[in-house]
Design an enzyme around this catalytic site. Structure first.
Site, PDB file in Angstrom:
ATOM      1  CG  ASP A 172      -6.197  15.098  -3.377  1.00  0.00           C
ATOM      2  OD1 ASP A 172      -7.127  14.813  -4.169  1.00  0.00           O
ATOM      3  OD2 ASP A 172      -6.362  15.683  -2.299  1.00  0.00           O
ATOM      4  N   GLY A 182       1.927   6.592  -1.929  1.00  0.00           N
ATOM      5  CA  GLY A 182       2.838   7.743  -1.916  1.00  0.00           C
ATOM      6  C   GLY A 182       3.112   8.171  -0.490  1.00  0.00           C
ATOM      7  CE1 TYR A 214      -2.344  10.421   3.674  1.00  0.00           C
ATOM      8  CE2 TYR A 214      -4.128   8.874   3.299  1.00  0.00           C
ATOM      9  CZ  TYR A 214      -3.699  10.139   3.638  1.00  0.00           C
ATOM     10  OH  TYR A 214      -4.619  11.115   3.956  1.00  0.00           O
TER      11      TYR A 214
HETATM   12  P1  ADP Z   1      -1.352   8.836  -0.824  1.00  0.00           P
HETATM   13  O1  ADP Z   1      -1.361  10.027   0.108  1.00  0.00           O
HETATM   14  O2  ADP Z   1      -2.684   8.123  -0.878  1.00  0.00           O
HETATM   15  O3  ADP Z   1      -0.196   7.932  -0.600  1.00  0.00           O
HETATM   16  P2  ADP Z   1      -0.013  10.089  -3.110  1.00  0.00           P
HETATM   17  O4  ADP Z   1      -0.582  11.078  -4.045  1.00  0.00           O
HETATM   18  O5  ADP Z   1       1.102  10.548  -2.227  1.00  0.00           O
HETATM   19  O6  ADP Z   1      -1.247   9.497  -2.278  1.00  0.00           O
HETATM   20  O7  ADP Z   1       0.497   8.840  -3.942  1.00  0.00           O
HETATM   21  C1  ADP Z   1      -0.349   7.867  -4.490  1.00  0.00           C
HETATM   22  C2  ADP Z   1       0.231   7.387  -5.805  1.00  0.00           C
HETATM   23  O8  ADP Z   1      -0.085   8.322  -6.821  1.00  0.00           O
HETATM   24  C3  ADP Z   1       1.757   7.235  -5.818  1.00  0.00           C
HETATM   25  O9  ADP Z   1       2.055   5.971  -6.389  1.00  0.00           O
HETATM   26  C4  ADP Z   1       2.206   8.360  -6.730  1.00  0.00           C
HETATM   27  O10 ADP Z   1       3.380   7.996  -7.460  1.00  0.00           O
HETATM   28  C5  ADP Z   1       1.044   8.479  -7.666  1.00  0.00           C
HETATM   29  N1  ADP Z   1       0.868   9.751  -8.391  1.00  0.00           N
HETATM   30  C6  ADP Z   1       1.355  10.980  -8.094  1.00  0.00           C
HETATM   31  N2  ADP Z   1       0.954  11.878  -9.014  1.00  0.00           N
HETATM   32  C7  ADP Z   1       0.184  11.200  -9.916  1.00  0.00           C
HETATM   33  C8  ADP Z   1      -0.515  11.556 -11.108  1.00  0.00           C
HETATM   34  N3  ADP Z   1      -0.531  12.808 -11.562  1.00  0.00           N
HETATM   35  N4  ADP Z   1      -1.196  10.589 -11.768  1.00  0.00           N
HETATM   36  C9  ADP Z   1      -1.209   9.317 -11.314  1.00  0.00           C
HETATM   37  N5  ADP Z   1      -0.570   8.909 -10.202  1.00  0.00           N
HETATM   38  C10 ADP Z   1       0.126   9.838  -9.518  1.00  0.00           C
END
Ligand code: ADP
Length: 181
Positions: free
Chosen positions: A34, A121, A123
């Site tokens: 995000d 990630g 969560y």
């Molecule tokens: P959540 O809070 O829903 O767990 P996160 O952003 O912490 O969301 O993580 C969700 C997934 O997105 C993880 O597998 C992480 O490795 C991945 N992620 C992080 N940055 C990016 C990016 N720029 N593009 C695609 N996936 C990403």
């Protein structure tokens, strides 16, 4: 039926009409994927999120993509479940996220969509189970979207998603083979 593909990369750099971010309920921006989407889309994304949010876990809402590069025109903000051990409906909430992402994309008339591994990630949703839910839900949800791209950020997510996709299409072939026989 939609083509589903898996790539390893950054969600902000995909050549799809819509991209999904794993948002928090406020839709005003967070960390992880995000944070990357909000940085690339610029500050108007948080304003647009604030205007339509909050968003319940399991739901998804769309805004423009602002400064993200074309062809990306829409950001779908999906709110995943916070993992609390698996007995609080987390799997169903995650499946609902993927369904809603397709429904919202259909509502926008977009035909290509890229999604990250929602909730795996911060969560804390276990990656293997999340990959299974992602593939099964995207395959079983009727949609007008023609190209669905699962974007793995790391090698582990890539391997899990690729294996799930291969297993799912093997099952389909076995079923259609036996159907013909
Ligand atoms: P959540 O809070 O829903 O767990 P996160 O952003 O912490 O969301 O993580 C969700 C997934 O997105 C993880 O597998 C992480 O490795 C991945 N992620 C992080 N940055 C990016 C990016 N720029 N593009 C695609 N996936 C990403």
């Amino acid at each position: 039926m939609a083509v589903i593909e898996v790539v390893q990369g950054d969600i902000t750099l995909q050549d799809t009409e819509a991209v999904v971010t794993a948002a928090n309920e406020s839709l005003m921006g967070g960390g992880g994927v995000d944070g990357a989407v909000h940085r690339a889309a610029g500050p108007r994304l948080a304003d647009a999120g604030a205007a339509i949010g909050p968003c319940e876990p399991g739901d998804a809402m769309a805004t423009p993509a602002f400064d993200l590069d074309p062809p990306i025109r829409h950001v779908i903000h999906a709110v995943g479940p916070v993992w609390e051990g698996g007995e609080y409906g987390e799997a169903e909430v995650l499946a609902s996220c993927y369904r809603r992402c397709l429904e919202v994309t259909d509502g926008l008339g977009a035909r290509s969509l890229a999604l990250p591994a929602i909730a795996t990630g911060v969560y804390g949703f276990p990656a293997a189970q999340a990959a299974r839910i992602a593939v099964a839900t995207l395959r079983s949800t009727p949609t007008e979207v023609e190209r669905i791209r699962l974007v793995a950020f790391d090698q582990q997510a890539y391997d899990l998603l690729t294996a799930e996709l291969a297993a799912a299409s093997d099952r389909t072939h076995v079923q259609s083979d036996s159907g013909q026989g």
